[in-house]
Design a protein around this motif. Structure first.
Motif, PDB file in Angstrom:
ATOM      1  N   TRP A  96       0.834  -1.207   0.000  1.00 13.87           N
ATOM      2  CA  TRP A  96       0.000   0.000   0.000  1.00 13.87           C
ATOM      3  C   TRP A  96       0.863   1.249   0.000  1.00 13.87           C
ATOM      4  CZ3 TRP A  96      -4.364  -0.754  -1.890  1.00 13.87           C
ATOM      5  CH2 TRP A  96      -5.467   0.053  -1.665  1.00 13.87           C
ATOM      6  N   HIS A  97       1.977   1.184   0.710  1.00 14.07           N
ATOM      7  CA  HIS A  97       2.917   2.308   0.710  1.00 14.07           C
ATOM      8  C   HIS A  97       3.461   2.535  -0.697  1.00 14.07           C
ATOM      9  CE1 HIS A  97       5.992   5.073   2.142  1.00 14.07           C
ATOM     10  NE2 HIS A  97       6.884   4.384   1.451  1.00 14.07           N
ATOM     11  N   ASP A 101       0.200   7.976  -3.837  1.00 12.09           N
ATOM     12  CA  ASP A 101      -1.014   8.786  -3.846  1.00 12.09           C
ATOM     13  C   ASP A 101      -2.107   8.214  -4.753  1.00 12.09           C
ATOM     14  OD1 ASP A 101       0.043   9.319  -6.317  1.00 12.09           O
ATOM     15  OD2 ASP A 101       0.176  11.492  -6.048  1.00 12.09           O
ATOM     16  N   PRO A 129      -2.443   0.061  10.321  1.00 10.13           N
ATOM     17  CA  PRO A 129      -1.879   1.416  10.342  1.00 10.13           C
ATOM     18  C   PRO A 129      -2.978   2.457  10.085  1.00 10.13           C
ATOM     19  CG  PRO A 129      -0.507  -0.056   9.033  1.00 10.13           C
ATOM     20  CD  PRO A 129      -1.763  -0.810   9.335  1.00 10.13           C
ATOM     21  N   ALA A 130      -2.902   3.555  10.807  1.00 10.23           N
ATOM     22  CA  ALA A 130      -3.954   4.576  10.713  1.00 10.23           C
ATOM     23  C   ALA A 130      -4.037   5.198   9.336  1.00 10.23           C
ATOM     24  CB  ALA A 130      -3.730   5.642  11.783  1.00 10.23           C
ATOM     25  N   TRP A 131      -2.940   5.172   8.570  1.00 11.41           N
ATOM     26  CA  TRP A 131      -2.930   5.821   7.260  1.00 11.41           C
ATOM     27  C   TRP A 131      -3.574   4.971   6.166  1.00 11.41           C
ATOM     28  CZ3 TRP A 131      -0.052   3.211   3.573  1.00 11.41           C
ATOM     29  CH2 TRP A 131       0.897   2.287   4.061  1.00 11.41           C
ATOM     30  N   ILE A 132      -3.953   3.737   6.478  1.00 13.79           N
ATOM     31  CA  ILE A 132      -4.647   2.877   5.508  1.00 13.79           C
ATOM     32  C   ILE A 132      -6.144   2.973   5.759  1.00 13.79           C
ATOM     33  CG2 ILE A 132      -4.982   0.526   4.670  1.00 13.79           C
ATOM     34  CD1 ILE A 132      -2.146  -0.110   5.434  1.00 13.79           C
ATOM     35  N   ARG A 133      -6.871   3.469   4.787  1.00 11.43           N
ATOM     36  CA  ARG A 133      -8.322   3.554   4.923  1.00 11.43           C
ATOM     37  C   ARG A 133      -8.930   2.178   4.679  1.00 11.43           C
ATOM     38  NH1 ARG A 133     -10.231   8.775   1.482  1.00 11.43           N
ATOM     39  NH2 ARG A 133      -8.966   7.796  -0.133  1.00 11.43           N
TER      40      ARG A 133
END
Length: 241
Positions: A96-97, A101, A129-133
């Protein structure tokens, strides 16, 4: 914030003449798709989760502003049934990283025989991780409970809103995104049939309400048979515009 409309998957032989020009090589199907839609849901990731290099390649190939959602691997959702998810979460996060964008939402589809287990779901969501919706699609009716919706809200996870044969359709926004999967209007079979214009107008009204409430809405048509998903997504786009 906005409305993002696409289909579940982009490479189907029976979309020749519907989305792809006759004779188009399979390797160019994604290019044909991105010329028509601004987002897609990757379903192949459910069967085999791609490595970071594949996601990096999509990042470089997808046009600016295009967003890719992906279905979580079945070995996590249906194999381990969300238990001991750390190893899979690490793999997912690496890929995902690499998507940068171009990343949209990770769809976590629970197996139909997995009954409600708040502690199991809470542990998984806390480990993500919080950054993964994340959007959660459940099939067993025991999950339809206010406490479950509060749990999703606490972890910032979206409930997957579903339309399809014998599936629970709960019109609920539990995060800043709304994730909608249109599995087809057929009352007996999933992924089949074409939505009528009246059906699509009704859904367009719901999506418009979520947008007006400040939600980022993703709508994916999964009734791929006979190219219905393509046609319905195109019609839906005109209704939203």
């Amino acid at each position: 914030m906005g409305i993002h409309i696409g289909t579940s998957g982009w490479s189907y032989d029976h979309w020749n003449g519907v989305l792809y020009p006759p004779g188009l090589p399979a390797a160019r199907r994604l290019d044909a798709y991105t010329a028509r839609f601004p987002t897609v849901e990757l379903n192949a990731s459910f069967y085999r989760w791609p490595p970071p290099a594949s996601f990096a390649s999509w990042r470089d190939r997808l046009p600016p502003g295009f967003l890719l959602s992906a279905k979580a691997p079945r070995w996590l959702t249906h194999g381990r049934r969300l238990l001991h998810p750390e190893e899979w979460i690490e793999r997912i996060a690496a890929s995902w990283h690499a998507l940068g964008d171009r990343r949209a939402v990770l769809l976590v589809q629970l197996p139909p025989d997995l009954e409600r287990d708040d502690a199991r779901l809470a542990y998984f969501l806390a480990a993500m991780p919080a950054w993964i919706r994340v959007a959660v699609e459940w099939r067993h009716p025991s999950w339809d409970d206010e406490a479950v919706y509060r749990l999703l809200e606490e972890h910032g996870a979206a409930l997957c809103v579903m339309s399809g044969a014998n599936l629970p359709c709960v019109l609920r926004a539990t995060s800043d995104i709304v994730y909608v999967r249109m599995h087809g209007p057929d009352h007996e079979h999933l992924y089949a049939g074409a939505y009528s214009d009246a059906d699509l107008r009704w859904w367009a009204d719901r999506v418009g309400e979520w947008r007006d409430a400040g939600k980022d809405v993703f709508v994916y048509f999964n009734n791929d048979g006979e190219g219905h998903a393509v046609r319905n997504a195109q019609t839906f786009t005109t209704l939203i515009a």
